[in-house]
Design a protein around this motif. Sequence first.
Motif, PDB file in Angstrom:
ATOM      1  N   UNK A   1      -5.825   6.461  -3.681  1.00 61.63           N
ATOM      2  CA  UNK A   1      -6.927   5.788  -4.374  1.00 61.63           C
ATOM      3  C   UNK A   1      -6.571   4.343  -4.684  1.00 61.63           C
ATOM      4  N   UNK A   2      -5.327   4.124  -5.132  1.00 58.29           N
ATOM      5  CA  UNK A   2      -4.904   2.745  -5.391  1.00 58.29           C
ATOM      6  C   UNK A   2      -4.891   1.938  -4.098  1.00 58.29           C
ATOM      7  N   UNK A   3      -4.480   2.544  -3.017  1.00 59.98           N
ATOM      8  CA  UNK A   3      -4.485   1.856  -1.729  1.00 59.98           C
ATOM      9  C   UNK A   3      -5.899   1.486  -1.316  1.00 59.98           C
ATOM     10  N   UNK A   4      -6.839   2.393  -1.527  1.00 58.69           N
ATOM     11  CA  UNK A   4      -8.240   2.103  -1.221  1.00 58.69           C
ATOM     12  C   UNK A   4      -8.744   0.923  -2.059  1.00 58.69           C
ATOM     13  N   UNK A   5      -8.369   0.906  -3.337  1.00 57.76           N
ATOM     14  CA  UNK A   5      -8.777  -0.186  -4.223  1.00 57.76           C
ATOM     15  C   UNK A   5      -8.185  -1.523  -3.764  1.00 57.76           C
ATOM     16  N   UNK A   6      -6.924  -1.497  -3.346  1.00 55.35           N
ATOM     17  CA  UNK A   6      -6.281  -2.725  -2.894  1.00 55.35           C
ATOM     18  C   UNK A   6      -6.940  -3.267  -1.630  1.00 55.35           C
ATOM     19  N   UNK A   7      -7.314  -2.389  -0.713  1.00 53.06           N
ATOM     20  CA  UNK A   7      -8.009  -2.831   0.495  1.00 53.06           C
ATOM     21  C   UNK A   7      -9.345  -3.468   0.127  1.00 53.06           C
ATOM     22  N   UNK A   8     -10.106  -2.803  -0.736  1.00 52.70           N
ATOM     23  CA  UNK A   8     -11.412  -3.333  -1.148  1.00 52.70           C
ATOM     24  C   UNK A   8     -11.255  -4.672  -1.859  1.00 52.70           C
ATOM     25  N   UNK A   9     -10.219  -4.807  -2.675  1.00 53.15           N
ATOM     26  CA  UNK A   9      -9.976  -6.062  -3.380  1.00 53.15           C
ATOM     27  C   UNK A   9      -9.633  -7.184  -2.411  1.00 53.15           C
ATOM     28  N   UNK A  10      -8.881  -6.867  -1.369  1.00 55.24           N
ATOM     29  CA  UNK A  10      -8.531  -7.876  -0.369  1.00 55.24           C
ATOM     30  C   UNK A  10      -9.779  -8.359   0.366  1.00 55.24           C
ATOM     31  N   UNK A  11     -10.659  -7.444   0.692  1.00 56.23           N
ATOM     32  CA  UNK A  11     -11.931  -7.817   1.323  1.00 56.23           C
ATOM     33  C   UNK A  11     -12.760  -8.682   0.372  1.00 56.23           C
ATOM     34  N   UNK A  12     -12.766  -8.320  -0.907  1.00 57.60           N
ATOM     35  CA  UNK A  12     -13.529  -9.081  -1.897  1.00 57.60           C
ATOM     36  C   UNK A  12     -13.030 -10.518  -2.020  1.00 57.60           C
ATOM     37  N   UNK A  13     -11.762 -10.741  -1.715  1.00 60.17           N
ATOM     38  CA  UNK A  13     -11.208 -12.092  -1.762  1.00 60.17           C
ATOM     39  C   UNK A  13     -11.432 -12.866  -0.460  1.00 60.17           C
ATOM     40  N   UNK A  14     -12.124 -12.272   0.505  1.00 58.80           N
ATOM     41  CA  UNK A  14     -12.502 -13.010   1.703  1.00 58.80           C
ATOM     42  C   UNK A  14     -11.926 -12.514   3.005  1.00 58.80           C
TER      43      UNK A  14
ATOM     44  N   UNK B   1       0.831  -1.194   0.000  1.00 57.74           N
ATOM     45  CA  UNK B   1       0.000   0.000   0.000  1.00 57.74           C
ATOM     46  C   UNK B   1       0.874   1.255   0.000  1.00 57.74           C
ATOM     47  N   UNK B   2       0.346   2.305  -0.622  1.00 56.85           N
ATOM     48  CA  UNK B   2       1.030   3.607  -0.634  1.00 56.85           C
ATOM     49  C   UNK B   2      -0.023   4.677  -0.325  1.00 56.85           C
ATOM     50  N   UNK B   3      -0.464   4.743   0.933  1.00 61.35           N
ATOM     51  CA  UNK B   3      -1.560   5.661   1.259  1.00 61.35           C
ATOM     52  C   UNK B   3      -1.193   7.130   1.150  1.00 61.35           C
ATOM     53  N   UNK B   4       0.089   7.440   1.161  1.00 64.51           N
ATOM     54  CA  UNK B   4       0.520   8.831   1.012  1.00 64.51           C
ATOM     55  C   UNK B   4       0.619   9.201  -0.462  1.00 64.51           C
ATOM     56  N   UNK B   5       1.322   8.405  -1.248  1.00 64.84           N
ATOM     57  CA  UNK B   5       1.553   8.738  -2.644  1.00 64.84           C
ATOM     58  C   UNK B   5       0.427   8.370  -3.575  1.00 64.84           C
TER      59      UNK B   5
END
Length: 290
Positions: free
Chosen positions: A248-261, A241-245
């Motif tokens: 939006x991509x970090x938010x997408x990665x978190x949501x994708x991880x949740x989507x995988x269970x 994750x790169x929440x500073x730089x």
Amino acid sequence: MSDPIAKLSIASPIVTSVPGMNADWEKDASIEELAQVAEAADRLGYHHLTCSEHVALPAGDGEQARRGSRYWDPLATLGYLAARTRRIRLVTNVLVLGYHHPLEIAKRYGTLDVVSNGRLILGVGVGSLKEEFDLLGVPFEDRGPRGDDALRALRASLSRTEPEYHGEFYSFGGMVVDPCAIQEHVPIWVGGRTLRSLRRAINLADGWTPFGVPLKQAGDWLARETIPPSFDVVLAPSSRLDPIGNPERSRELIADTVAHGATIVNANFASTSLQHYLENLQALAELNTT
């Protein structure tokens, strides 16, 4: 302010040295710097932090390239961090079941549950490093069924001052364990790299915290199984994750991880210093709740 995207956790920096996973600043970092990380994660509402177990690893390039060499002792480390924090859960990720009698774990980590005011989560695994089993003089070939029996023994023992259990490998009764855990039901999570570890977790524990399993593979395995209610799954995003730089991509990665269970997302990001790590913790917590 909207609800959080996910519960967030951290694999504690500094306490291990796994090639490709650690930042340069962690190499000579102190317990005070680790405590600052724990205090920040606690203040920001992260769900848990971790500490793993290895007694000794083979010298040489092979295992060290795969596992690293540094592993702070989880009981001493988490005991110290318990005194520096108030809410964050303390996770052994993982204890190797074959290295300990179940009542040793119940006593030592039950005491940690007492001193942390009920914040222990017991992460366990059956282990895979034969050289370490041999060093400690414990059986390796039957570690799977022995670990299953240890899990049953732990569930019968944690939170009980007079535990009793009679199984295939462990049998005890008529003994007092005081103090014991103060949680009525200490969460037990199973770690591992295999589908078997997930099935062991579903059948005998309260959660699954795999390591070295790609996100897609973990999601495929979870989709095959019937997951119990309130069962925790701790997964890491497919990239750092790169929440500073790149929030939006970090938010997408978190949501994708949740989507995988995932029910809890294990945050990992590149950092150049302690201060940079703390800034990432802050930025991730903020984007997770906005």
